[in-house]
Design an enzyme around this catalytic site. Structure first.
Site, PDB file in Angstrom:
ATOM      1  N   THR A 120       0.858  -1.187   0.000  1.00 29.54           N
ATOM      2  CA  THR A 120       0.000   0.000   0.000  1.00 29.54           C
ATOM      3  C   THR A 120       0.891   1.233   0.000  1.00 29.54           C
ATOM      4  O   THR A 120       1.914   1.282   0.685  1.00 29.54           O
ATOM      5  CB  THR A 120      -1.021  -0.029   1.165  1.00 29.54           C
ATOM      6  OG1 THR A 120      -2.048   0.927   0.879  1.00 29.54           O
ATOM      7  CG2 THR A 120      -0.405   0.256   2.522  1.00 29.54           C
ATOM      8  N   CYS A 167      -3.043   8.080   7.344  1.00 28.23           N
ATOM      9  CA  CYS A 167      -3.665   6.754   7.280  1.00 28.23           C
ATOM     10  C   CYS A 167      -2.739   5.720   7.930  1.00 28.23           C
ATOM     11  O   CYS A 167      -1.551   5.969   8.109  1.00 28.23           O
ATOM     12  CB  CYS A 167      -3.890   6.327   5.835  1.00 28.23           C
ATOM     13  SG  CYS A 167      -5.009   7.390   4.905  1.00 28.23           S
ATOM     14  N   HIS A 197      -5.757  -0.704   4.755  1.00 35.60           N
ATOM     15  CA  HIS A 197      -5.351   0.706   4.681  1.00 35.60           C
ATOM     16  C   HIS A 197      -6.527   1.541   5.192  1.00 35.60           C
ATOM     17  O   HIS A 197      -7.464   1.800   4.459  1.00 35.60           O
ATOM     18  CB  HIS A 197      -5.013   1.060   3.230  1.00 35.60           C
ATOM     19  CG  HIS A 197      -4.517   2.473   3.029  1.00 35.60           C
ATOM     20  ND1 HIS A 197      -3.491   2.762   2.162  1.00 35.60           N
ATOM     21  CD2 HIS A 197      -4.906   3.661   3.547  1.00 35.60           C
ATOM     22  CE1 HIS A 197      -3.268   4.084   2.166  1.00 35.60           C
ATOM     23  NE2 HIS A 197      -4.129   4.648   2.990  1.00 35.60           N
TER      24      HIS A 197
END
Lengths: 207, 164
Positions: B27, B33, B50
């Protein structure tokens, strides 16, 4: 009718927002032109409503490094405004302001960074001044802040801020042309849904 | 069975993917995040989530993987459906940075910190141990996770590779 999500905007409302983007970006271009002593124009301004991952692709992929100047808007409107500056744009600014160039983002020292913050701040403030004048509203802006990092992470800042309200990111903004060459620097305004309704009502397009 | 080239799966924002035995989950550009790697070593099943926000308060709670609480819960459910056991799961987490320093910016810059706290709390509530973490700070991270070894890897701009 009030919208609850960005993807409910009608074409008239989007046209109105595009016009705002055009006037805002146009004013920012004039300010930039004075600062740089060069002819600066804008490309066709855009209003975009994108899913998160679509937005990352649109800006040019998640991992490319970029410089972003961010200002937070509060008061009658809430939102985030970003000036996303490419290396090309940065060099244009640094040549005019400091008579120097860089080859990579890691060469940015305090002096260069504060020049970029200043130029981003002036462009953002000019854009917002045009918008608030047009809609007859008043807003407050935070002190601008700079981040030099992966552009995907910079773009997720407005996403995360309004992520509880929407699965979409809405941006109003445009690109710049200097002496007839496109110099990538995007000005992106992301209002929250409530402010968007307020703005559209003030502009007389929300029934 | 034919041998296939190891798979590489990209996990988007508010997304989760699983891989078993080998390959790579990746990711990109985690800012505030958080990337959560869940792993069952016995069956070499790996999941990478994620998440973007700490708590799901949406009506209907549709977009589960956008939030730490519903994302972790739903991922455990899907892993168990594929043969993992919750008691064997371990976690590695990365992200939760503060991308911009804003004076008087309210909770804007704190989303990363709130995400970190929510992820830790939700994992603790599920009884899953965090064996390794690389969180906070001010830099974006790209996170890879390998089912064969349960190892993670972090790339950040201008920094050497970190093994998670």
């Amino acid at each position: 009718m009030e919208i609850k999500n960005y993807n409910e905007l009608t074409s008239l409302e989007i046209d109105t927002l595009r016009e705002i983007g055009s006037i805002g970006t146009g004013n920012a271009a004039s300010a930039l032109s004075v600062m740089l002593g060069r002819n600066v124009r804008i490309t066709l301004p855009e209003v975009r409503i994108m899913g998160y991952n679509e937005a990352i692709e649109w800006i040019g992929g998640p991992e490319a490094i970029t410089a972003g100047v961010m200002v937070r808007i509060s008061g009658q409107m809430t939102g985030i405004m970003l000036a996303v500056q490419s290396l090309e744009f940065i060099n244009l600014a640094l040549r005019s302001m400091l008579s120097e160039e860089i080859h990579d983002y890691d060469e940015l020292q305090d002096l260069e960074r504060s020049a970029l913050v200043e130029i981003g701040n002036i462009m953002i403030s000019t854009f917002i001044n045009a918008l608030t004048g047009l809609a007859d509203i008043s807003v407050d802006l935070t002190v601008p802040s700079l981040s030099v990092d992966m552009q995907g992470a910079i773009l997720t800042v407005p996403m995360a801020e309004y992520g509880g309200q929407s699965d979409y990111l809405m941006t109003i903004g445009g690109n710049f042309m200097c002496d007839n060459q496109v110099v990538p620097c995007r000005l992106l305004l992301s209002p929250d849904v409530r402010s968007l309704n307020f703005l559209l009502r003030k502009l007389g397009v929300l029934e | 069975m034919m041998n296939q080239a190891p798979q590489k799966l990209t996990v988007g924002i508010a997304d989760m993917k699983m891989l078993q035995w080998d390959g790579e989950l990746i990711t990109f550009a985690l800012g505030s995040c958080i990337g959560i790697c869940l792993y069952d070593p016995n069956v070499k099943l790996a999941a990478l989530i994620h998440i973007m926000l700490p708590i799901n308060m949406e009506a209907g709670r549709k977009n589960t993987m956008k939030y730490a609480d519903t994302g972790i819960r739903e991922t455990i459910r899907q892993m168990e459906a594929r043969g993992a056991r919750k008691a064997r799961l371990t976690a590695k987490i990365a992200g939760g940075a503060k991308m911009f320093e804003i004076a008087g910016g309210g909770n804007l810059g704190n989303i990363g910190q709130r995400n970190i706290e929510s992820v830790r709390m939700n994992l603790r509530r599920e009884g899953i141990r965090i064996v390794s973490e690389n969180v906070g700070g001010t830099v974006a991270r790209t996170l890879s996770f390998f089912p064969a070894t349960g190892q993670g890897q972090i790339r950040a701009y201008g920094q050497p590779l970190i093994v998670l």
